[in-house]
Write a protein that holds these residues in place. Sequence first.
Motif, mmCIF file in Angstrom:
data_model
loop_
_atom_site.group_PDB
_atom_site.id
_atom_site.type_symbol
_atom_site.label_atom_id
_atom_site.label_comp_id
_atom_site.label_asym_id
_atom_site.label_seq_id
_atom_site.Cartn_x
_atom_site.Cartn_y
_atom_site.Cartn_z
ATOM 1 N N THR A 6 46.254 35.709 80.363
ATOM 2 C CA THR A 6 47.043 34.478 80.491
ATOM 3 C C THR A 6 46.502 33.619 81.627
ATOM 4 O OG1 THR A 6 48.958 35.631 79.603
ATOM 5 C CG2 THR A 6 49.392 33.600 80.821
ATOM 6 N N THR A 7 46.178 34.243 82.743
ATOM 7 C CA THR A 7 45.657 33.501 83.903
ATOM 8 C C THR A 7 44.377 32.752 83.527
ATOM 9 O OG1 THR A 7 46.604 35.159 85.364
ATOM 10 C CG2 THR A 7 44.881 33.760 86.301
ATOM 11 N N LEU A 8 43.448 33.428 82.858
ATOM 12 C CA LEU A 8 42.197 32.761 82.473
ATOM 13 C C LEU A 8 42.473 31.666 81.450
ATOM 14 C CD1 LEU A 8 39.438 35.517 82.140
ATOM 15 C CD2 LEU A 8 39.894 33.966 84.042
ATOM 16 N N THR A 34 37.690 40.324 86.275
ATOM 17 C CA THR A 34 38.795 39.591 86.897
ATOM 18 C C THR A 34 39.402 40.402 88.030
ATOM 19 O OG1 THR A 34 40.345 40.543 85.326
ATOM 20 C CG2 THR A 34 39.452 38.391 84.770
ATOM 21 N N GLN A 35 40.076 39.658 88.905
ATOM 22 C CA GLN A 35 40.803 40.292 90.017
ATOM 23 C C GLN A 35 39.901 41.268 90.771
ATOM 24 O OE1 GLN A 35 44.901 41.482 88.622
ATOM 25 N NE2 GLN A 35 44.176 40.519 86.755
ATOM 26 N N THR A 36 38.672 40.834 90.969
ATOM 27 C CA THR A 36 37.694 41.699 91.635
ATOM 28 C C THR A 36 37.835 41.553 93.152
ATOM 29 O OG1 THR A 36 35.947 40.053 91.872
ATOM 30 C CG2 THR A 36 36.051 41.213 89.759
ATOM 31 N N VAL A 74 35.969 36.508 88.427
ATOM 32 C CA VAL A 74 37.075 35.880 89.146
ATOM 33 C C VAL A 74 37.641 36.879 90.151
ATOM 34 C CG1 VAL A 74 39.334 34.786 88.922
ATOM 35 C CG2 VAL A 74 37.607 34.455 87.145
ATOM 36 N N VAL A 75 37.618 36.475 91.414
ATOM 37 C CA VAL A 75 38.101 37.329 92.508
ATOM 38 C C VAL A 75 39.637 37.300 92.552
ATOM 39 C CG1 VAL A 75 38.101 37.490 95.057
ATOM 40 C CG2 VAL A 75 35.963 37.030 93.818
ATOM 41 N N ALA A 76 40.250 38.383 93.012
ATOM 42 C CA ALA A 76 41.704 38.412 93.205
ATOM 43 C C ALA A 76 42.052 37.485 94.370
ATOM 44 C CB ALA A 76 42.157 39.835 93.505
ATOM 45 N N ARG A 77 42.839 36.458 94.076
ATOM 46 C CA ARG A 77 43.205 35.477 95.105
ATOM 47 C C ARG A 77 44.667 35.088 94.915
ATOM 48 N NH1 ARG A 77 38.320 33.729 96.910
ATOM 49 N NH2 ARG A 77 36.600 33.823 95.421
ATOM 50 N N ASN A 78 45.419 35.048 96.016
ATOM 51 C CA ASN A 78 46.822 34.648 95.944
ATOM 52 C C ASN A 78 46.976 33.274 95.316
ATOM 53 O OD1 ASN A 78 47.665 37.008 97.146
ATOM 54 N ND2 ASN A 78 47.580 36.158 99.206
ATOM 55 N N LYS A 113 44.703 45.719 77.176
ATOM 56 C CA LYS A 113 45.235 46.097 78.479
ATOM 57 C C LYS A 113 46.086 44.957 79.052
ATOM 58 C CE LYS A 113 45.302 48.778 82.116
ATOM 59 N NZ LYS A 113 46.310 49.829 82.063
ATOM 60 N N GLY A 114 47.357 45.220 79.315
ATOM 61 C CA GLY A 114 48.209 44.214 79.947
ATOM 62 C C GLY A 114 47.819 44.042 81.407
ATOM 63 N N GLY A 115 48.023 42.881 81.939
ATOM 64 C CA GLY A 115 47.792 42.618 83.356
ATOM 65 C C GLY A 115 46.339 42.379 83.718
ATOM 66 N N SER A 116 45.454 42.288 82.717
ATOM 67 C CA SER A 116 44.034 42.171 83.037
ATOM 68 C C SER A 116 43.619 40.732 83.351
ATOM 69 C CB SER A 116 43.185 42.747 81.917
ATOM 70 O OG SER A 116 43.542 42.117 80.731
HETATM 71 N N1 LIG Z 1 42.224 36.371 89.857
HETATM 72 C C1 LIG Z 1 43.489 36.707 90.137
HETATM 73 N N2 LIG Z 1 43.921 36.766 91.414
HETATM 74 C C2 LIG Z 1 45.185 37.113 91.714
HETATM 75 N N3 LIG Z 1 46.107 37.449 90.802
HETATM 76 C C3 LIG Z 1 45.751 37.411 89.505
HETATM 77 C C4 LIG Z 1 44.432 37.042 89.087
HETATM 78 N N4 LIG Z 1 44.386 37.123 87.737
HETATM 79 C C5 LIG Z 1 45.598 37.517 87.342
HETATM 80 N N5 LIG Z 1 46.431 37.698 88.388
HETATM 81 C C6 LIG Z 1 47.834 38.144 88.366
HETATM 82 O O1 LIG Z 1 47.899 39.409 87.719
HETATM 83 C C7 LIG Z 1 49.012 39.464 86.862
HETATM 84 C C8 LIG Z 1 48.541 39.733 85.428
HETATM 85 O O2 LIG Z 1 47.717 38.664 85.003
HETATM 86 P P1 LIG Z 1 47.887 38.021 83.555
HETATM 87 O O3 LIG Z 1 46.931 36.893 83.478
HETATM 88 O O4 LIG Z 1 49.319 37.711 83.268
HETATM 89 O O5 LIG Z 1 47.383 39.223 82.638
HETATM 90 P P2 LIG Z 1 47.565 39.478 81.064
HETATM 91 O O6 LIG Z 1 47.884 38.163 80.433
HETATM 92 O O7 LIG Z 1 46.252 40.042 80.621
HETATM 93 O O8 LIG Z 1 48.679 40.473 80.921
HETATM 94 C C9 LIG Z 1 49.753 38.146 87.019
HETATM 95 O O9 LIG Z 1 50.790 38.315 87.959
HETATM 96 C C10 LIG Z 1 48.693 37.204 87.551
HETATM 97 O O10 LIG Z 1 49.248 36.196 88.370
#
Ligand SMILES: Nc1ncnc2c1ncn2[C@@H]1O[C@H](COP(=O)(O)OP(=O)(O)O)[C@@H](O)[C@H]1O
Length: 215
Positions: A16-18, A136-138, A163-167, A10-13
């Motif tokens: 990369t961020t983690l 993630t992004q909970t 990991v909570v959704a945080r700007n 799933k993209g966007g999950s």
């Molecule tokens: N915990 C978080 N809080 C806020 N934004 C997040 C969080 N995790 C990821 N994002 C955002 O969501 C989008 C997708 O995350 P990303 O890590 O790129 O996912 P993936 O690599 O699985 O496609 C990015 O714009 C990223 O900045």
Amino acid sequence: MRVIVLVTQKGGSGKTTLCLNLAVAGEAAGARCLILDLDPQATAEAWYHDREAATPRLVRATAGDLPRALEAARAQGFSHVLVDTPGRDEPSVAAAIRAADFCVVPCRPTPADMKATPATMATIRRLAKPAAFVLTQTPPRGFRIREAEIGLQVLGPVAPVGVVARNAFQDAQGAGLGIVEFEPDGKGAEEIRALWAWLESRLEKIGHEPQAHLA
Ligand SMILES: Nc1ncnc2c1ncn2[C@@H]1O[C@H](COP(=O)(O)OP(=O)(O)O)[C@@H](O)[C@H]1O
Ligand SMILES: [Mg+2]
């Protein structure tokens, strides 16, 4: 050397961020971390270009390159390799799972994300790798987190740290930083440090087990 693979179709999950944030937190905790970017979209590499600090190092690789890249990392004395994978079913994904000591499967607490996880977990299971979901992004709290945990536990273990959704995660990434650098005293930094510590304890346990099996 330990290989941690961030993986889910799933993209966007949050792979990369983690990956970036765990590598920065790992370095801060004394580990020597290499980020291996297997995603042709190279989101991790773009972050790396914006970054001024010398660590963690990042290199790109393909499925074919992977064994050589891991060999080089070992020779260079890295303690951990964090592998960022594409959000599609590419040959590099199975190659990365095969090379993993532990797979982290990020998942948002949404029906679409949760429906996408069984395929990834099936591959991990077939290759007999220890793994856990990380939510993630909970939302900061609430029934959605618990419901997602219950749903995912049917497929595999869920890490006790989410990991909570945080700007601040997006702002840190835009500035070429990890959240532990961007906002060291914030809650996001706390979550990432706790996740790193939990992963280390998992890896430690696996190191003492005679055979790899699900966490
Ligand atoms: N915990 C978080 N809080 C806020 N934004 C997040 C969080 N995790 C990821 N994002 C955002 O969501 C989008 C997708 O995350 P990303 O890590 O790129 O996912 P993936 O690599 O699985 O496609 C990015 O714009 C990223 O900045
Ligand atoms: Mg990505």
